[in-house]
Design an enzyme around this catalytic site. Structure first.
Site, short mmCIF file in Angstrom:
data_model
loop_
_atom_site.label_atom_id
_atom_site.label_comp_id
_atom_site.label_asym_id
_atom_site.label_seq_id
_atom_site.Cartn_x
_atom_site.Cartn_y
_atom_site.Cartn_z
NE ARG A 1 -4.31 -1.21 -0.01
CZ ARG A 1 -4.43 -2.26 -0.81
NH1 ARG A 1 -3.41 -2.62 -1.57
NH2 ARG A 1 -5.54 -2.96 -0.86
CG HIS B 1 -2.85 -0.93 -7.59
ND1 HIS B 1 -4.02 -0.51 -7.02
CD2 HIS B 1 -2.39 -1.93 -6.80
CE1 HIS B 1 -4.28 -1.24 -5.95
NE2 HIS B 1 -3.30 -2.11 -5.78
CD GLU C 1 3.84 12.74 -3.41
OE1 GLU C 1 3.58 12.25 -2.29
OE2 GLU C 1 2.96 13.09 -4.23
#
Length: 389
Positions: free
Chosen positions: A230, A271, A259
């Protein structure tokens, strides 16, 4: 007939496990008995009075309002381990890729298109992408559940030395873990030894920012960090600072953020952890089995908000009671069944934090006593939900 609503596309392999004479699977259904979901955000969704269970085809459940579900007596399931092989393979591939700088090297090669002397340019340019082999290096695994244990075992087979840290290591996970994995009692013992760190813990308030400025400072200079669990488990600001000063050589993450993109040393993937046909099938099959067994038999396996309770049916009716975990509840429930003249053939009661679940197999129950018992049990203030199967 139970109605099941799907909020995402669920693998047909999983849906085929729901017998058509017992379950109706629908995309649109105002108040289903159960919901199958993958990534859809349910936090603003209205949960109908008929909704009894939600099964997430995946491990993380941060898209589901757990507190609201517990208050309404809705059992929430996940599918731990169903996508373990998919994630572990991606971690191992990324471990080698980040060590040999494959992403940067591939990107550099694209710039050679149209080059007059390709061979010469390749030989001259490849030096900037030199990276170490993983054999003989030290890998630290934070979290030794289904995925972490598989990564640890596979890394051993690739010739790495592996250290593992998991203060909540379960008995089942321990059985699956190679005896050659060095088990550390705290992160401080593990981090300074490792050339590579990979994290595999669930995202909870207590695990947020597990990898932060303090833990990174304890790592070996030039460590490579992988996060396929995560995004919130890593403090991005601390990671960027460690990359800038060279303390971290590479950060591989499956959770891109604004960022992180375009930063030297950061390799982002979209993902992809569980994005394989096999993992989607496995998760759907497990989710379908969990929701089917609960709706038909009251058994709870792999719930994140309710205790695990499972026992074979022994004939007669089954009374299932979700209630607060408070003193005197078992006697309150059994007194009601005794007053109705019912014989309890089997009974199990388990709790999980403030929630509890009592399941009774009883004989001598007819339509009249069923209605009477449901009414009396629902009148107990601590009772949240009653089902008779």
């Amino acid at each position: 007939m139970f109605t099941i609503k799907t909020l995402n596309a669920i693998s047909p392999v999983g849906l085929s496990k729901l017998a058509t004479n017992q379950f109706e699977v629908l995309v649109e259904c105002p108040d289903p008995d159960g919901i199958l979901v993958r990534s859809a955000n349910m936090h603003e969704m209205e949960l109908g009075k008929n909704l009894k269970a939600i099964a997430r085809a995946g491990a993380g459940v941060n898209n589901i309002p757990l507190d609201k579900c517990s208050e309404k007596g809705i059992v929430v399931f996940n599918t731990p381990g169903a996508n373990a092989n998919a994630v572990a393979e991606l971690v191992l591939g990324s471990l080698i890729a980040c060590s040999r700088n494959l992403a940067e090297a591939s990107q550099w090669c694209k710039g050679l298109k149209g080059c007059d002397d390709m061979a010469k340019s390749v030989e001259k340019g490849k030096k900037q992408f030199v990276g170490p082999e993983i054999r003989g290096k030290v890998l630290g695994v934070i979290g030794l559940g289904a995925i972490g244990a598989k990564v640890a075992n596979d890394a051993l087979n690739l010739g790495m030395e592996v250290y593992g840290y998991d203060p909540y290591l379960s008995v089942d996970a321990a059985w699956n873990l190679s005896q050659h994995v060095h088990h550390c009692l705290n992160l401080g013992d593990m981090l300074p030894k490792c050339d590579y760190i990979t994290i595999h813990v669930p995202y909870l308030p207590t695990t947020k920012g597990t990898i932060n400025a303090q833990t990174l400072a304890a790592c070996k200079e030039g460590v490579r960090v992988l996060n396929f669990a995560r995004g919130e488990l890593v403090d991005n600001a601390a990671m960027l600072a460690a990359l800038e000063n060279g303390h971290v050589a590479v950060y591989c993450t499956d959770f891109p953020t604004e960022e992180l993109l375009g930063v030297p040393g950061v390799v982002c993937t979209p993902h992809l952890g569980a994005s394989t046909p096999e993992a989607e099938d496995n998760c759907a099959v497990m989710a379908a089995a969990e929701i089917s067994d609960y709706l038909k038999n009251g058994n709870i396996v792999h719930s994140v908000n309710m205790p695990e309770v499972s026992q074979p049916r022994s004939g007669g009716k089954r009374v299932c009671v979700i209630h607060r975990n408070e003193p005197g509840m078992i006697s309150s429930i059994t007194n009601i069944t005794t007053e109705a003249g019912l014989n309890i053939e089997n009974m199990v009661n388990k709790s999980k934090k403030e929630m509890a679940y009592t399941m009774l197999d009883v004989s001598g129950m007819n339509a009249a006593t069923t209605a009477q018992i449901v009414e009396k049990l629902n009148a107990v203030p601590q009772v949240i939900r009653v089902r008779v199967l």
